[in-house]
Design an enzyme around this catalytic site. Structure first.
Site, mmCIF file in Angstrom:
data_model
loop_
_atom_site.group_PDB
_atom_site.id
_atom_site.type_symbol
_atom_site.label_atom_id
_atom_site.label_comp_id
_atom_site.label_asym_id
_atom_site.label_seq_id
_atom_site.Cartn_x
_atom_site.Cartn_y
_atom_site.Cartn_z
ATOM 1 N N LYS A 71 -2.202 -1.436 -3.851
ATOM 2 C CA LYS A 71 -3.073 -0.269 -3.729
ATOM 3 C C LYS A 71 -2.249 1.008 -3.766
ATOM 4 O O LYS A 71 -1.232 1.071 -3.083
ATOM 5 C CB LYS A 71 -3.808 -0.370 -2.401
ATOM 6 N N LYS A 97 0.852 -1.184 0.000
ATOM 7 C CA LYS A 97 0.000 0.000 0.000
ATOM 8 C C LYS A 97 0.885 1.230 0.000
ATOM 9 O O LYS A 97 1.694 1.431 0.908
ATOM 10 C CB LYS A 97 -0.900 -0.016 1.232
#
Ligand code: PBG
Length: 333
Positions: free
Chosen positions: A256, A202
């Site tokens: 992400k 992320k």
């Protein structure tokens, strides 16, 4: 090495693009409703559908409306829904106790959805930001996000969600050691079949802006998340994070944001071959919707093209705010 193509005109690559039939026969990737996880925002109240201004078409839903969304997911063949709470600012503290309250808005919604639509998998988010007076994913002491104490809080949060009936836990906090700690706690608490989809890679991204509006964290956040989320310059580190989380007991992994990081999705799938997911985040959604609303892009077409790009990059599924619209478009053919 793959065989080289025969020289023109023996090879004319356009032959296979001549008609819809031939294109259909030779298409390499397909998107289905089965590939979609639908993130929704939840809030207090009854029969409330409150628009999120920076995410046109996305609303904060009261529990009863969230159950209706899960019913819609079931009807559309969307296998999973992911919950993000908008928390009353009065409930945000520095210790983040509301995060593991068995009756917080997320846990009540999990129970309500599992009671009404048990066939839809419920995924959660594990991070302290919706409950944190500081807006961070971890506990803040003297301006520092403290790792180990945060992991203890995340374990409590995970257990409360598993207890409420969550099928998939999504640690999105980027602390070190949280997957192992959560996995051990789940095993000890007889929740051995609860899956973990780790937000392993992320990035510290500006594409999360509209999401922070949606969960009411924008105003609360002090500073940035760069001491725990990844540097967008890095790629090798993403592989180390994925490997680490798999070794600690993650069942599925996530990259992400999505579209700006498709190279990472492909590397993860090639390297590990595990169930790999991408999150087409709020800012990606907002960009496409804004352009479509201005008439600058064909909204339906870019939605489907963007989602297919994740399949091409090797993803098994996509978390996307477009989930219901995409599933409807797939149904319509
Ligand atoms: C919170 C969390 C974020 C998102 C999912 N979980 C925001 C953040 O890390 O600041 C972003 C999702 C989106 O932008 O759609 N830990």
């Amino acid at each position: 090495m793959r065989p080289t193509v025969a020289p023109f005109p023996a090879t004319r690559l356009r032959r296979l693009r001549k008609s819809a039939a031939l294109r259909g026969l030779t298409s390499e990737n397909t998107l289905t409703a089965d590939d979609l996880i639908w993130p929704i925002f939840i809030r207090e109240g009854e029969n409330v559908t409150e628009p999120v201004p920076s995410m046109p078409g996305v609303n904060r839903l009261s529990v009863d409306r969230a159950v209706a969304a899960a019913e819609e997911a079931a009807a559309l063949g969307i296998p999973a829904i992911c919950l993000f709470p908008y928390t009353d600012p009065a409930l945000k503290t520095e210790a983040c106790e509301e995060a593991w309250n068995p009756d917080n808005i997320s846990n009540r919604t999990i129970r309500a959805i599992k009671a009404a639509v048990p066939q839809v998998a419920v995924m959660t988010d594990i991070a302290l930001d919706p409950y944190n007076a500081n807006g961070h994913d971890g506990i803040v002491r003297d301006g520092v996000i403290v790792n180990d104490e945060t992991v203890e809080a995340l374990v409590r949060m995970a257990l409360a969600q598993a207890e409420a009936g969550a099928d998939i836990l999504g640690p999105s906090d980027m602390m070190d050691g949280r997957i192992g700690a959560i996995r051990t706690a789940l095993e000890e608490a007889d929740h051995s079949d609860v899956a973990i989809l780790s937000y392993s890679a992320k990035y510290a991204s500006a594409f999360y802006g509209p999401f922070r509006d949606a969960v009411g964290a924008s105003g609360a956040l002090t500073g940035d998340k760069k001491t725990y989320q990844m540097d967008p310059a890095n790629s090798e580190e993403a592989l180390r994070l994925i490997e680490r989380d798999l070794m600690e007991g993650a069942d599925m992994v996530m990259v992400k944001p999505g579209m700006p990081y498709l190279d990472i999705c492909r590397r993860v799938k090639d390297e590990f071959g595990v169930p790999t997911y991408a999150y087409q985040v709020s800012g990606e959604y907002a960009m496409l919707q804004a352009a479509a609303q201005n008439g600058w892009l064909d909204g339906d077409k870019v939605m489907m093209e963007s989602l297919l790009s994740f399949k091409r990059a090797g993803c098994d599924g996509i978390l996307t705010y477009f989930a219901p619209a995409a599933a409807r478009a797939l149904k319509a053919g």
